[in-house]
Design an enzyme around this catalytic site. Structure first.
Site, PDB file in Angstrom:
ATOM      1  N   LYS A 194       0.847  -1.195   0.000  1.00  0.00           N
ATOM      2  CA  LYS A 194       0.000   0.000   0.000  1.00  0.00           C
ATOM      3  C   LYS A 194       0.883   1.245   0.000  1.00  0.00           C
ATOM      4  O   LYS A 194       1.211   1.822   1.027  1.00  0.00           O
ATOM      5  CB  LYS A 194      -0.928   0.009   1.218  1.00  0.00           C
ATOM      6  CG  LYS A 194      -2.124   0.935   1.019  1.00  0.00           C
ATOM      7  CD  LYS A 194      -2.993   0.473  -0.146  1.00  0.00           C
ATOM      8  CE  LYS A 194      -4.093   1.450  -0.484  1.00  0.00           C
ATOM      9  NZ  LYS A 194      -4.846   1.056  -1.668  1.00  0.00           N
ATOM     10  N   SER A 392      -8.577  -0.600  -5.410  1.00  0.00           N
ATOM     11  CA  SER A 392      -8.778  -0.242  -4.008  1.00  0.00           C
ATOM     12  C   SER A 392     -10.266  -0.017  -3.752  1.00  0.00           C
ATOM     13  O   SER A 392     -11.067  -0.937  -3.879  1.00  0.00           O
ATOM     14  CB  SER A 392      -7.924   0.959  -3.639  1.00  0.00           C
ATOM     15  OG  SER A 392      -7.593   0.917  -2.263  1.00  0.00           O
TER      16      SER A 392
END
Length: 592
Positions: A194, A392
């Site tokens: 991430k 996402s």
């Protein structure tokens, strides 16, 4: 004195007359633009050629607002093109007896590579009709050449160029700038991949980020090469050698290595098109552009009369995901949820095609939208069609669907969450000489303040929230995709995937664009006589214009000034104004 008043009143009269004339001109332009929205159907002449240029930006759905992207300096409209309109036009031209073929005049294409792939797929399907596709340009960008390679013949100006060099990406990092300013980004995240926060804490890509970027970029490039290889009859090895060696340095080299079929000037192209379309030089070519061809009526299928009652709804979700009401290229949880809810309750809507083009955003907003899609799936088929990016939060809202489609070149995955709080204490105290004192009723009443660093206990609380949201995220994915939660975690961790990678790890079901998604929706809803409705319903053009005129002129000025670079400013501004836990892509991805 009399002379003074004569001059004064003459000047005032001139100003008034000039003002009135300016207003009348503006009203004329305004009326012309509004009336252009409701133009009458366009009749296509015999032996016409559909001309496709793709000069303006391509979005999933074009707005009806004639003032959108209107440049008052040049008095020209830079109206965005709608992908679905382009695909419908190519499909319609396939069976239109008045259209003899397609002429591509391409240079730079302002669209993602997955969007280009959808248009290319439509062109390949058009060729099944036996009609011609001719492409010509003075200069082909790499993206334009990928699209042009679907044509029967590809031509370039003798002094022109074909760009063919492989894919590259450059990422910008702000760690040094923030340190000089005295601003500290305080990061809380889950997932080693991430990397949304890397531009603020590093001065180069982390090994994990570099690994994922190389993986999806290579996958996308391999697909581009495979497509060109198939239509141009050049092996993938040869194509990669050409890219590595930079041998395509002029038009002659492009011809020598079979990337193009000939070196021609525009007049020679016109002569060839006249011959192919069966018109004389005296009559001249009959081009019709996409804007006008969209207005030409489509022939009704035999046996179908009137307006079909049963519908398939295409629901568009484009842009960053946030709470509240959305806008043209921004997804609002409240507004989109209402649209999905109404579609679910509408008995005439038999299936939903959920078109997603989003890098994600607010995790909470994504959860709100996820809930509506999950409820809708229980009463009617929901088919997701992914555009250039559905990652996402964009994947979060997609995962409950019955079927998920993506193009080979779609960017998806990035199943992970993060939060960021800013500490500007050093900037205020040491750089600006400003101090901040505080009074609180409880121990942590000022948690999240930008004027002090987080305490360990506060960080622990936010980290716990991030972990819980990540667990909910991967649980939704596991249930929606019918795979083990541990498996989702192993392919999650915020890692970004291409469409090809995503199919291998079961994040999507098959390759295809919005047209294929509609086909699946028809099959699952068992429909014969139906019509397509696009949601959210667009506002009346007049209302849109009034809202735009009342809108933020500063933002418009910045966009006008920065031009192509505006998207970098916009992305940085979004990251600096993040609120709450985020499920979004690591950075702005621009692949060239």
């Amino acid at each position: 004195m009399k002379s003074f008043f004569k001059i004064f009143f003459a000047s005032m009269l001139a100003i008034i007359i000039t003002g009135v004339i300016t207003v009348l001109i503006f009203i004329g332009i305004f009326a012309s633009l509004v009336s252009s929205v409701n133009d009458k159907p366009v009749a296509v002449k015999e032996n016409s050629i559909l001309k496709i240029t793709l000069d303006n930006e391509i979005v999933d759905r074009a707005t009806d607002n004639p003032l959108q992207n209107f440049d008052f300096m040049s008095m020209k409209s830079n109206q965005k093109l709608g992908l679905y309109d382009i695909l419908k036009d190519i499909k319609k031209a396939k069976t239109d007896s008045n259209i003899k073929g397609i002429y591509l005049e391409l240079s730079e294409i302002s669209a993602g590579i997955a969007t280009v792939e959808e248009i290319r797929t439509a062109l390949l399907a058009f060729k099944e009709s036996g009609k011609f596709i001719i492409s010509y340009s003075d200069f082909y960008s790499q993206k334009a050449y990928y699209l042009a390679s679907a044509a029967d013949k590809v031509y370039v100006n003798p002094q022109g160029l074909v760009e063919f060099k492989g894919l590259g990406a450059e990422l910008m990092f702000f760690k040094g700038t923030l340190e000089k300013l005295g601003v500290e980004p305080q990061i809380i995240r889950h997932g080693k991949f991430k990397s949304a926060i890397e531009p603020f804490i590093l001065d180069k890509m982390s090994p994990a980020n570099r690994e994922q970027t190389i993986t999806y970029m290579k996958s996308i490039w391999d697909n581009i090469v495979a497509g060109i290889s198939e239509t141009r009859k050049i092996t993938s090895t040869e194509l990669n050698n050409l890219a590595d060696s930079m041998k395509i340095d002029n038009a002659a080299a492009a011809l020598n290595y079979k990337l193009v079929d000939g070196l021609k000037y525009k007049d020679e192209i016109i002569a060839e098109l006249q011959n192919l379309s069966g018109v004389s030089e005296k009559d001249g070519l009959r081009f019709i552009g996409l804007a006008n061809y969209t207005k030409s009526p489509e022939k009704k299928e035999e046996g179908k009369k009137g307006l079909a009652k049963e519908k398939i709804a295409i629901i568009y979700a484009s842009g960053e995901i946030d709470m509240g009401e959305g806008e043209d290229q921004k997804i609002g949880s409240e507004s989109l949820s209402k649209v999905i809810r109404r579609a679910r309750k509408d008995s005439t809507i038999k299936a939903v095609v959920f078109r997603i083009n989003s890098p994600g955003g607010s995790a909470l907003a994504s959860e709100v939208i996820w809930r509506e899609i999950d409820l809708t799936k229980k009463v009617k088929p929901v088919i997701v069609s992914m555009g250039d990016v559905a990652a996402s939060g964009g994947y979060y809202i997609a995962c409950p669907a019955d079927v998920i489609l993506a193009d080979h070149n779609t960017i998806t995955g990035s199943i992970g969450v993060f939060g960021v709080l800013w500490n500007g204490q050093k900037l205020m105290n040491e750089k600006l000489g400003i101090t901040v004192d505080r009074v609180t009723t409880n121990t942590h009443s000022d948690i999240g303040s930008v004027f002090r660093p987080m305490e360990d206990a506060e960080r622990a609380v936010i980290q716990k929230s991030v972990e819980e949201i990540y667990d909910v995220f991967i649980t939704h994915v596991a249930e929606g995709r019918r795979i083990e939660k541990a498996q989702v975690d192993s392919i999650g961790q915020g890692r970004v995937w291409s469409g090809v990678n995503a199919k291998e790890i079961k994040l999507i079901d098959e390759f295809g664009g919005i047209e294929r998604a509609i086909e699946i929706a028809i099959e699952k809803a068992n429909l014969e006589n139906y019509r397509i409705v696009e949601l959210p319903r667009q506002k009346d053009p007049f209302q849109q214009i009034l809202e735009q005129l009342k809108g933020d002129s500063q933002e418009s000025a910045i966009k006008q000034y920065l031009g192509f670079s505006y998207k970098y400013y916009k992305n940085l501004n979004e990251l600096l104004n993040l609120k709450g836990v985020q499920a979004r892509l690591p950075y702005y991805i621009n692949i060239n």
